[in-house]
Design an enzyme around this catalytic site. Structure first.
Site, PDB file in Angstrom:
ATOM      1  N   ASP A  98       0.817  -1.216   0.000  1.00  0.00           N
ATOM      2  CA  ASP A  98       0.000   0.000   0.000  1.00  0.00           C
ATOM      3  C   ASP A  98       0.854   1.271   0.000  1.00  0.00           C
ATOM      4  O   ASP A  98       2.087   1.200  -0.022  1.00  0.00           O
ATOM      5  CB  ASP A  98      -0.953  -0.061   1.208  1.00  0.00           C
ATOM      6  CG  ASP A  98      -2.356   0.390   0.848  1.00  0.00           C
ATOM      7  OD1 ASP A  98      -2.488   1.296   0.021  1.00  0.00           O
ATOM      8  OD2 ASP A  98      -3.321  -0.157   1.413  1.00  0.00           O
TER       9      ASP A  98
ATOM     10  N   ASP B 234     -10.085   3.358  -3.933  1.00  0.00           N
ATOM     11  CA  ASP B 234     -10.754   2.213  -3.299  1.00  0.00           C
ATOM     12  C   ASP B 234     -12.193   2.051  -3.789  1.00  0.00           C
ATOM     13  O   ASP B 234     -12.947   3.023  -3.895  1.00  0.00           O
ATOM     14  CB  ASP B 234     -10.787   2.401  -1.778  1.00  0.00           C
ATOM     15  CG  ASP B 234      -9.435   2.109  -1.160  1.00  0.00           C
ATOM     16  OD1 ASP B 234      -8.438   2.015  -1.903  1.00  0.00           O
ATOM     17  OD2 ASP B 234      -9.382   1.978   0.076  1.00  0.00           O
TER      18      ASP B 234
HETATM   19  C1  GLA Z   1      -6.031   1.112   1.338  1.00  0.00           C
HETATM   20  C2  GLA Z   1      -6.158   0.128   0.165  1.00  0.00           C
HETATM   21  C3  GLA Z   1      -7.299  -0.837   0.443  1.00  0.00           C
HETATM   22  C4  GLA Z   1      -7.037  -1.587   1.740  1.00  0.00           C
HETATM   23  C5  GLA Z   1      -6.832  -0.596   2.879  1.00  0.00           C
HETATM   24  C6  GLA Z   1      -6.345  -1.273   4.155  1.00  0.00           C
HETATM   25  O1  GLA Z   1      -7.122   1.954   1.441  1.00  0.00           O
HETATM   26  O2  GLA Z   1      -6.369   0.823  -1.032  1.00  0.00           O
HETATM   27  O3  GLA Z   1      -7.446  -1.743  -0.624  1.00  0.00           O
HETATM   28  O4  GLA Z   1      -5.903  -2.404   1.591  1.00  0.00           O
HETATM   29  O5  GLA Z   1      -5.855   0.399   2.562  1.00  0.00           O
HETATM   30  O6  GLA Z   1      -6.120  -0.379   5.213  1.00  0.00           O
END
Ligand code: GLA
Length: 377
Positions: A127, A184
């Site tokens: 991430d 997301d």
């Molecule tokens: C980010 C990523 C998500 C998930 C969250 C976890 O937002 O884009 O897909 O992995 O972190 O905290």
């Protein structure tokens, strides 16, 4: 390691967020085998964020699995997942902390890659939160890419920087096998539409070895779980799956696979749709016009390895549409003496033979997924 097809599997985040533990992972592994998901190609089981203790081990500097959630450690979990014939994935972050505030891998890249390799990890989602502002993203992903390539184990490297900082321009230098080209997802039609239409900008970036990742699937969440919002209709989930499959995104399931209803299984296990996603040639789709120039009704085609043509029509507007697809646009000119024989991949129906033009009717928020065989007219 070279990754030739978009990875397929399951990820814990969309439904479970921080509510993960050893029994959930074991039950999910069992369900993936028993429901036929593994046989259909969903081979990775990935634990997302929130698996670790808040502090690294002081003496070794290593990350430590949460003692309550994973009392037997991660190697035991990986061993169980492998014993079911699946591959095991985990999550970290290029910053000091993960997005949910657990230890990140910044300045620990080589030690973490080594730890993941020893635990038997086959896939690492990485991430983009809490990175020091003095550090550039491309360097941080290269650091982990190099660490993974030298850890002694094949680990698929799933970059997750959401397309930020022009990720598309540098991601292929990092060793990543897939990269998040979107923000997301959440469990709503608005989110599906937003992420899908954004992919227009990235169609040329996608390709074998480093796939555009449109985020985990929401099919089957039905408004329940960590990223739940309103949920989608069955038709909308089918369209979501169609677009992700057609554009060659990884297919990572995000629902609770222990409790899938029949509609969810029908979508996720459709072998003909999966075959479009996993086609061995893995070619870039091309636009074949859109409905009266409407950007929200993409009409796309893709040449498949065996000479067939996949055709996808995706309806993101709020009414029925009935676009034309000309054979000329598909590469079949009138004087060629060729035609196409077309099958609908959702209904299984043979639609017949077409020589000039094919017209399809697509309901509001629906999708058509067709496979056309080139034949003599
Ligand atoms: C980010 C990523 C998500 C998930 C969250 C976890 O937002 O884009 O897909 O992995 O972190 O905290």
């Amino acid at each position: 390691m070279v990754v030739k097809k978009p990875p397929m599997g399951w990820n814990s985040w969309n439904t479970f967020g921080a509510n993960i533990d050893e029994s959930l992972i074991k039950e999910t592994a069992d369900a993936m085998v028993e429901n036929g998901l593994l046989d259909a190609g969903y081979e990775y089981l990935v634990i997302d964020d929130c698996w670790a203790e808040r502090q690294r081990d002081k003496s070794t500097g290593r990350m430590v699995p949460d003692h309550v959630k994973f009392p037997h450690g991660m190697k035991a979990v990986a061993d169980y997942v492998h014993s079911r014939g699946l591959k095991f994935g985990m999550y970290s972050c290029c910053g000091n902390l993960t997005c949910a505030g657990y230890p990140g891998s910044f300045d620990y890249e080589f030690i973490d890659a080594q730890t993941f390799a020893e635990w038997g990890v086959d896939y690492l989602k990485y991430d983009y939160c809490f990175r020091p502002m003095t550090q550039k993203g491309d360097l941080l992903y290269r650091r982990m890419g190099l660490a993974l390539a030298n850890c002694g184990r094949d680990i698929c490297f799933s970059a997750c920087s959401w397309g930020a900082d022009q990720t598309n321009e540098w991601i292929k230098s990092t060793g990543a096998h897939l990269w998040r080209s979107t923000g997301d997802i959440n469990d709503s039609w608005a989110s599906v539409k937003e992420l899908a239409l954004k992919q227009y900008d990235y169609l040329t970036t996608n390709g074998q070895g480093c796939f555009n990742d449109m985020d985990m699937l929401i099919v089957g969440m039905n408004g329940k779980g960590n990223v739940a919002v309103s949920g989608c209709t069955e038709e909308e989930y089918r369209t979501h799956f169609s677009v992700w499959a057609f554009l060659g995104s990884p297919l990572m399931i995000g629902c609770d696979v222990r409790n899938m209803d029949e509609a969810t299984k029908d979508i996720l296990l459709n072998k003909d749709i999966i075959a479009i996603n996993q086609d061995p040639a893995y070619r870039q789709p091309f636009a074949c016009g859109n409905h009266w120039g409407h950007r929200e009704v993409p009409v796309l085609a893709k040449y498949l390895a065996d000479g067939d043509i996949a055709i996808g029509v995706f309806n993101f507007v709020d009414c029925q549409v009935d676009p034309f697809i000309s054979l000329d646009c598909l590469g079949i000119n009138r004087s060629s003496g060729k035609a196409i024989s077309v099958r609908d991949l959702w209904t299984g129906e043979d639609l017949g033979v077409f020589t000039d033009v094919l017209r399809v009717t697509v309901p509001q928020h629906g999708a058509k997924m067709l496979r056309a065989k080139v034949i003599d007219a």
